[in-house]
Design a protein around this motif. Structure first.
Motif, PDB file in Angstrom:
ATOM      1  N   ALA A  72       0.833  -1.129   0.071  1.00  0.00           N
ATOM      2  CA  ALA A  72      -0.054  -0.085   0.012  1.00  0.00           C
ATOM      3  C   ALA A  72       0.670   1.193   0.120  1.00  0.00           C
ATOM      4  N   PHE A  73       1.974   1.251   0.625  1.00  0.00           N
ATOM      5  CA  PHE A  73       2.903   2.410   0.893  1.00  0.00           C
ATOM      6  C   PHE A  73       3.589   2.575  -0.637  1.00  0.00           C
ATOM      7  N   ARG A  74       4.018   1.420  -1.256  1.00  0.00           N
ATOM      8  CA  ARG A  74       4.438   1.689  -2.478  1.00  0.00           C
ATOM      9  C   ARG A  74       3.570   2.281  -3.523  1.00  0.00           C
ATOM     10  N   ARG A  75       2.296   1.758  -3.510  1.00  0.00           N
ATOM     11  CA  ARG A  75       1.210   2.198  -4.485  1.00  0.00           C
ATOM     12  C   ARG A  75       0.847   3.666  -4.322  1.00  0.00           C
ATOM     13  N   VAL A 107      12.335   4.610   5.424  1.00  0.00           N
ATOM     14  CA  VAL A 107      11.176   4.403   5.976  1.00  0.00           C
ATOM     15  C   VAL A 107      10.987   2.702   6.374  1.00  0.00           C
ATOM     16  N   GLU A 108      10.566   2.678   7.597  1.00  0.00           N
ATOM     17  CA  GLU A 108      10.430   1.324   7.949  1.00  0.00           C
ATOM     18  C   GLU A 108       8.884   1.315   8.433  1.00  0.00           C
ATOM     19  N   ILE A 137      16.008   7.674   9.660  1.00  0.00           N
ATOM     20  CA  ILE A 137      15.050   6.646   9.694  1.00  0.00           C
ATOM     21  C   ILE A 137      13.813   7.040  10.206  1.00  0.00           C
ATOM     22  N   LEU A 138      12.696   6.895   9.426  1.00  0.00           N
ATOM     23  CA  LEU A 138      11.293   7.254   9.707  1.00  0.00           C
ATOM     24  C   LEU A 138      10.540   5.893   9.999  1.00  0.00           C
ATOM     25  N   ARG A 139       9.987   5.770  11.398  1.00  0.00           N
ATOM     26  CA  ARG A 139       9.197   4.470  11.686  1.00  0.00           C
ATOM     27  C   ARG A 139       7.848   4.768  11.797  1.00  0.00           C
ATOM     28  N   ALA A 140       6.898   3.851  11.304  1.00  0.00           N
ATOM     29  CA  ALA A 140       5.535   4.014  11.507  1.00  0.00           C
ATOM     30  C   ALA A 140       4.893   2.891  11.679  1.00  0.00           C
ATOM     31  N   PRO A 141       3.992   2.645  12.504  1.00  0.00           N
ATOM     32  CA  PRO A 141       3.302   1.162  12.451  1.00  0.00           C
ATOM     33  C   PRO A 141       2.131   1.229  11.242  1.00  0.00           C
ATOM     34  N   LEU A 147       3.525   7.648   5.368  1.00  0.00           N
ATOM     35  CA  LEU A 147       3.346   8.523   4.181  1.00  0.00           C
ATOM     36  C   LEU A 147       3.171   9.933   4.790  1.00  0.00           C
ATOM     37  N   GLU A 148       2.703  10.094   6.027  1.00  0.00           N
ATOM     38  CA  GLU A 148       2.397  11.481   6.834  1.00  0.00           C
ATOM     39  C   GLU A 148       4.113  11.824   7.159  1.00  0.00           C
TER      40      GLU A 148
END
Length: 159
Positions: A72-75, A107-108, A137-141, A147-148
């Motif tokens: 979903a992130f890549r799309r 991005v993780e 490094i940006l980490r998000a659940p 994306l934000e």
């Protein structure tokens, strides 16, 4: 397998195809020569360039996307016209979900398994090593939060 990958190239993104190629190779079901020959014979398929991208990414060491969130992130990146990152490839010898080497940005997307204490320790150690080498490094659940965070980072670093 070649025909399946060609057919799927009409609806999947390169990173999803890379994941299928990676799995097919692991199961000894991939014959790259046969796949390329089938691509040459495939009339009417207009997204073979996507399959070629997937093959090249796999040959360069990518495992493709590994979760719905990563896909979903890549799309979403594509839909927003943002640059294509390297996906599940190594940055300084450490495999990361997504990275842009020219920007030293990672991005993780951390699923529920990243809440376990041993995984948090490993993540922190990896992040410390990469940060010491100059990476952000940006980490998000979730992919939405990723994306934000990415938008904020990009806005902050545009001159």
């Amino acid at each position: 397998m070649p025909r399946l990958l060609i057919d799927l190239s009409d609806s999947l993104i390169a990173e999803e195809l890379t994941a299928l190629i990676h799995q097919a190779a692991y199961l000894h079901l991939l014959d790259l020569k046969a796949l390329r020959a089938a691509m040459q014979r495939a009339n009417g398929h207009h997204k073979l360039a996507v399959l070629e991208q997937a093959i090249e990414a796999w040959l360069d060491g990518s495992a493709g996307t590994r979760s719905r969130g990563e896909t979903a992130f890549r799309r979403a990146l594509t839909a927003l016209g943002l640059p294509r990152p390297l996906t599940n490839m190594k940055a300084r010898g450490i495999e990361v979900d997504f990275h842009w080497p020219d920007r030293q940005l990672i991005v993780e997307i951390d699923g529920p398994n990243h809440n376990r204490p041993p995984t948090r320790v490993t993540d922190r150690s990896r992040d410390d090593e990469l940060a010491a080498a100059g990476w952000t490094i940006l980490r998000a659940p979730t992919y939405e939060l990723a994306l934000e965070k990415l938008r904020t980072e990009v806005d902050r670093n545009i001159p």
